[in-house]
Design an enzyme around this catalytic site. Sequence first.
Site, mmCIF file in Angstrom:
data_model
loop_
_atom_site.group_PDB
_atom_site.id
_atom_site.type_symbol
_atom_site.label_atom_id
_atom_site.label_comp_id
_atom_site.label_asym_id
_atom_site.label_seq_id
_atom_site.Cartn_x
_atom_site.Cartn_y
_atom_site.Cartn_z
ATOM 1 N N SER A 115 -1.232 1.852 1.605
ATOM 2 C CA SER A 115 -0.797 2.815 0.586
ATOM 3 C C SER A 115 -1.667 2.590 -0.645
ATOM 4 O O SER A 115 -1.287 1.872 -1.569
ATOM 5 C CB SER A 115 0.685 2.617 0.261
ATOM 6 O OG SER A 115 1.481 2.895 1.386
ATOM 7 N N LYS A 150 1.111 10.123 0.739
ATOM 8 C CA LYS A 150 2.027 8.992 0.949
ATOM 9 C C LYS A 150 2.729 8.616 -0.354
ATOM 10 O O LYS A 150 3.942 8.373 -0.383
ATOM 11 C CB LYS A 150 1.244 7.784 1.488
ATOM 12 C CG LYS A 150 2.039 6.466 1.523
ATOM 13 C CD LYS A 150 3.258 6.544 2.413
ATOM 14 C CE LYS A 150 4.140 5.305 2.314
ATOM 15 N NZ LYS A 150 3.495 4.086 2.811
ATOM 16 N N LYS A 168 4.838 0.395 -6.917
ATOM 17 C CA LYS A 168 3.393 0.664 -6.847
ATOM 18 C C LYS A 168 3.124 2.097 -6.416
ATOM 19 O O LYS A 168 2.302 2.806 -7.015
ATOM 20 C CB LYS A 168 2.731 -0.301 -5.867
ATOM 21 C CG LYS A 168 1.220 -0.136 -5.749
ATOM 22 C CD LYS A 168 0.666 -0.743 -4.468
ATOM 23 C CE LYS A 168 0.962 0.132 -3.268
ATOM 24 N NZ LYS A 168 0.251 -0.283 -2.034
#
Length: 297
Positions: A98, A173, A242
Site C-alpha cells: 500500500s 487502495k 498511513k
Amino acid sequence: MDMRIGFVGIGAMGWPMAANLIKAGFALQVADARAGQASKFAAEVGGKAAASLRALGEASDVVITMLPTSKDVRSVILDADGVAAGLRPGAIVIDMSSGVPAETAAIAERLAAMGVAMLDAPVSGGVRKAVTGELAIMVGGDSKVALEIDPVLRAMGKSVIRAGGIGSGQAMKALNNLVSAGGFLIAIEALLVGKKFGLDPAVMVDILNASTGMNNSTQVKLKQFVLSGSYGSGFALDLMVKDIGIALDVAKDLDVNAPFAALCRNIWSAAQADLGAGRDHTELAKFAAKVAGMNLG
C-alpha cells in the site's frame, strides 16, 4: 510454470500470498528483512531462500514486493545491492504494498530506464483472504504487462481489476481504506449512542446488517473483533492511518477539498497517538468509547 518469481516481504500478508504462488506451481525465491524468515518459509512451505536481494533479482523473471512503505520498496529495489542490480531487461516488478502513488511512479521511471517494467498491485481482504487466495487486487500500469502477469496475480486473488496507469492501484487502495475507515468509525459511534439509549449493541449490528446502514465493518468486524473483545482483525491501526494519509495526500495534490476525509484522518490519528504503536485497527473502538466516556463491553 516457467515464470520464475522472487517475493520480498514474507510477513503476515506476504507469507500466505507467497504460499499460494507455490501452490499454483510457480518457482519461487523469497527474501525478508528478518533473519531466518525466508529460510523458515522455504522449509515449511517450499521454494528457496534467496542468498541476497541481488541474487533474487538475478534468478527472477518477476519480482513481487509486499512491504510496509514506499520507502522500503525503494530501498529493496534501488539500493546498490538491491533487486534491480540483478534484474535483466524484460523483467517485471510488481509492488503489492500500500504505497504512495507518486513514489511508485518515480521508482517505475528508474526501472524503465533499465528495461524493466513495473506495476503496482495493492490488495484488499486482509490475512484471511490472503490465506484463501481470494484477495481483491487493484492493478496500475501498462495493460500489456498486466495481461502478461495475470496468472501470477490470480494465484493470489479472486478479483483482479485494472485501475489505470502506474500508481492508480495504490491510489485506489488508499481511497478504499479511507471509505473503510469512515464506515468503521461511524458504525462504532452509532453503537455508542445506541448503547447509551439502551439498545443492545449486538442486536444493533443485526439490524444494521438487515438495513441500509450495513457496511463491511458491520458485517465482518463489529461482532467478530469489537464486541467479542478480541481486536484481532490482522490489520494494523498504524497501516490504516498511513493509508488514510495517502488518500488525503492524493486529494491535496489534486486540489480536491475533502473535509469529511480530513476529519476521519484526524480521529484515526488521535486514536493512534492515544493507543500507541502496534495496535489492531479495530481498537479504534476503544478510543471512541473513551472519548464518549463509555465502553462497548
